[in-house]
Design a protein around this motif. Structure first.
Motif, PDB file in Angstrom:
ATOM      1  N   LEU A 253       0.858  -1.188   0.000  1.00 41.66           N
ATOM      2  CA  LEU A 253       0.000   0.000   0.000  1.00 41.66           C
ATOM      3  C   LEU A 253       0.888   1.230   0.000  1.00 41.66           C
ATOM      4  O   LEU A 253       1.770   1.375   0.860  1.00 41.66           O
ATOM      5  CB  LEU A 253      -0.919   0.003   1.224  1.00 41.66           C
ATOM      6  CG  LEU A 253      -1.870   1.195   1.361  1.00 41.66           C
ATOM      7  CD1 LEU A 253      -2.821   1.263   0.164  1.00 41.66           C
ATOM      8  CD2 LEU A 253      -2.652   1.119   2.657  1.00 41.66           C
ATOM      9  N   CYS A 271      -2.971   0.608  -4.078  1.00 39.31           N
ATOM     10  CA  CYS A 271      -2.755  -0.780  -3.667  1.00 39.31           C
ATOM     11  C   CYS A 271      -2.062  -1.503  -4.817  1.00 39.31           C
ATOM     12  O   CYS A 271      -2.615  -1.604  -5.918  1.00 39.31           O
ATOM     13  CB  CYS A 271      -4.089  -1.441  -3.329  1.00 39.31           C
ATOM     14  SG  CYS A 271      -3.900  -2.975  -2.375  1.00 39.31           S
ATOM     15  N   PHE A 284     -10.432  -1.462   0.140  1.00 35.16           N
ATOM     16  CA  PHE A 284      -9.712  -0.465   0.928  1.00 35.16           C
ATOM     17  C   PHE A 284     -10.418  -0.317   2.272  1.00 35.16           C
ATOM     18  O   PHE A 284     -11.641  -0.111   2.320  1.00 35.16           O
ATOM     19  CB  PHE A 284      -9.667   0.876   0.203  1.00 35.16           C
ATOM     20  CG  PHE A 284      -8.698   0.918  -0.940  1.00 35.16           C
ATOM     21  CD1 PHE A 284      -7.399   1.343  -0.744  1.00 35.16           C
ATOM     22  CD2 PHE A 284      -9.083   0.512  -2.212  1.00 35.16           C
ATOM     23  CE1 PHE A 284      -6.497   1.374  -1.795  1.00 35.16           C
ATOM     24  CE2 PHE A 284      -8.191   0.542  -3.266  1.00 35.16           C
ATOM     25  CZ  PHE A 284      -6.892   0.979  -3.057  1.00 35.16           C
ATOM     26  N   CYS A 314      -5.345  -2.269   2.556  1.00 34.47           N
ATOM     27  CA  CYS A 314      -5.955  -2.687   1.304  1.00 34.47           C
ATOM     28  C   CYS A 314      -5.722  -4.178   1.143  1.00 34.47           C
ATOM     29  O   CYS A 314      -4.753  -4.726   1.688  1.00 34.47           O
ATOM     30  CB  CYS A 314      -5.397  -1.915   0.105  1.00 34.47           C
ATOM     31  SG  CYS A 314      -3.755  -2.434  -0.423  1.00 34.47           S
TER      32      CYS A 314
END
Length: 569
Positions: A253, A271, A284, A314
């Motif tokens: 992330l 992500c 998310f 994420c």
């Protein structure tokens, strides 16, 4: 006609020509064996006696062949100096002929022509036979790639493609290579399946080879090559490059921000997964809320608040165990300044300046006035010099906030100097009036002048005029603005009555004398006022005694002093 290979008669070459002799009674029979390779579809040229000249006592030459069942088949007979007679009754009847060198010619070669053809040479004393084995070769068509893969799968056998080499004789062989290196089947990473099919109508063969390959990440962009090998020539075809598909093994992330995250910023989270192709859907986790994002790998938090800091996550939509997290710190820096904007004050006023700051870390405060560094301003009694543009700047970790105000200090004008100066030629006087005041004051003189000149800067104003006094004058300079006015006078002597060499000093002496006289007269008047007040006080005191019919009380010494004071007054 073109031939791939036409061997010549060579008794020493046992591989291409073999001799066998046998004599029966008075007739000797010699047998010479050789090979000929012809091209498919072309004319086959079969030499008699290896191409050597015929015998001088030649009676005739006969061509025959061995059929598939082993029985002999006559083709044609050629007697010396006579036309050849075709004896064949099968398909060769229209295809065979003989040239002037007694070579057998067979048009339109096919694989059915792969027989042993014998040239029998008969003379008065000998009978020689020259058998020739005919091979017909066919160059295969260009290499074709079929069932080509679009991508390769990591750790899974994937068919790269099928390599096809058609219509060949003899059978063509196929070899696979990757990036120039030959692949060898091991039934683990490399799996090769090869097959050959013969077309019944032509006898030609088609070879097919299927390559299955277990790819790794390093095989991305690899180029595979299929190559055919044949006596009449080799050929190759490329397959690839390929993209290698594999599931994600790691997720990360990222916070797409070039600097510290400030309150109110739009913060974009990305992500990233290392799979190929990249995943198209993610979850998310934003402050406890789970959001599905499809066809994108980013999510934007709009106008982030200072209390929105913390851990963000994420994960893959199809495998939520594959997740990553990132901690976000929201920085903030607030500045409040009072006053701000344009501030108009009067000379002598007090102006409180209040600055408040709030920050997520240690902040540095700096002040400037008109672009130059100064200390934090404190205005207990404003002066004209306090006027200017003030700026307060607060910084923290590359983040800056600033506010400013412009201070204007106003006041009614006040004359600070009124001077005169004689010109060099002595023909005129230059009067200069200097004053302080904001807004800019205007000047007015009690006389008319010429060559006026004025200047104004930082609350200081200067005005000059040129006069030619014919008589002694008292000139007044008056300065004024919206807040009030001020005036000052100066004596100016005539330029015609004064000694040019001493006129300025004489004017100054006169002015000084007038000033001294004025001071003396003022002192005398002040003393008289004091005496009068004292006399009235004593008189009132005595009258009070009379009114109450009281006798004055005091010593004779005090009476004397009082009497002396009265005489003095």
């Amino acid at each position: 006609p073109s031939l791939l290979r036409l061997p010549s008669f060579d008794p020493a070459n046992s591989t291409s020509l073999t001799s066998v002799s046998e004599c029966v009674s008075s007739l000797c029979v010699a047998v010479w064996a050789s090979d000929v390779t012809a091209l498919y579809g072309e004319t086959i040229v079969v030499p008699c006696n290896g191409g050597s000249p015929p015998l001088n006592d030649l009676m005739f030459i006969k061509w025959k062949y061995e059929k598939a069942d082993g029985s002999p088949g006559d083709l044609l007979v050629k007697q010396d100096q006579k036309e050849a007679t075709v004896q064949a009754t099968d398909g060769y009847a229209s295809r065979v002929s003989i040239d002037d060198k007694y070579n057998l010619l067979i048009t339109g070669a096919t694989l059915m022509d792969q027989h042993t053809f014998t040239c029998m040479v008969v003379s008065a004393t000998n009978l020689n036979e020259f058998p020739v084995s005919v091979l017909v070769h066919k160059k295969p068509t260009a290499v074709q790639i079929m069932d080509k893969a679009e991508v390769l799968q990591k750790d899974k056998p994937t068919m790269v493609g099928t390599c096809v080499v058609a219509d060949a004789n003899p059978v063509a062989s196929i070899t696979w290579k990757k990036n120039g290196q030959t692949l060898v089947a091991d039934d683990k990473v490399v799996l090769i399946t090869t097959s050959t099919k013969v077309e019944p109508s032509t006898g030609l063969s088609t070879t097919s080879s299927i390559l299955q390959y277990v790819a790794s990440k390093g095989d991305a962009e690899a180029v595979f090559t299929c190559g055919s090998k044949h006596p009449l020539g080799d050929d190759t075809a490329n397959v690839g490059p390929f993209s290698v598909h594999y599931p994600s093994e790691k997720v990360s992330l990222q916070v797409l921000s070039k600097g510290p995250i400030m309150e109110g910023d739009n913060v974009t989270l990305k992500c990233h997964a290392d799979g190929n192709p990249p995943p198209k859907a993610f979850y998310f986790h934003i402050k406890g809320q789970k959001t599905l994002v499809e066809n994108s790998d980013t999510y934007t938090v709009a106008s982030i608040r200072r209390d929105a800091g913390g851990e963000y996550k994420c994960a893959l939509a199809d495998n939520e165990k594959m997740e990553a997290s990132q901690s976000i710190v929201v920085s903030y820096l607030d500045l409040s300044l009072s006053p701000i904007g344009k501030v108009v004050k009067t000379v002598g006023d007090t102006l409180p300046v209040k600055m408040e700051k709030s920050s997520s870390g240690e902040a540095i405060v700096s002040w400037s006035k008109d672009g130059k560094p100064v200390k934090e301003p404190v205005f207990s009694m404003l002066t004209y010099s306090d006027a200017g543009a003030y700026k307060c700047e607060v910084s923290m970790g590359g983040i800056t906030r600033h506010q400013s105000f412009e201070l204007v200090v106003e006041g009614k004008p006040m004359i600070t100097a009124l001077t005169k100066q004689r010109s060099v030629d002595g023909n005129h006087k230059v009067l200069t009036c200097e004053a302080q005041g904001v807004p800019e004051p205007s000047f007015q003189w009690s006389v008319n002048g010429s060559n006026e000149w004025s200047a104004y800067s930082n609350g200081k104003a200067t005005h000059k005029i040129t006069v030619i006094p014919k008589v002694n004058l008292t000139v007044t300079c008056i300065v004024s603005n919206k807040l009030g006015e001020d005036a000052m006078t100066i004596n100016v002597s005539s330029v015609f009555n004064e000694d040019p060499d001493n006129k300025d000093s004489q004017e100054e002496s006169d002015d000084q004398a007038k000033l001294i006289v004025g001071v003396v007269v003022g002192l005398i008047l002040a003393a008289g006022v004091v005496a009068l007040i004292y006399w009235l006080y004593m008189k009132n005191s005595r009258q009070g005694s009379w009114k109450t019919n009281e006798k004055e009380v005091g010593t004779s010494e005090e009476s004397k002093k009082l009497e002396e004071n009265n005489h003095t007054v």
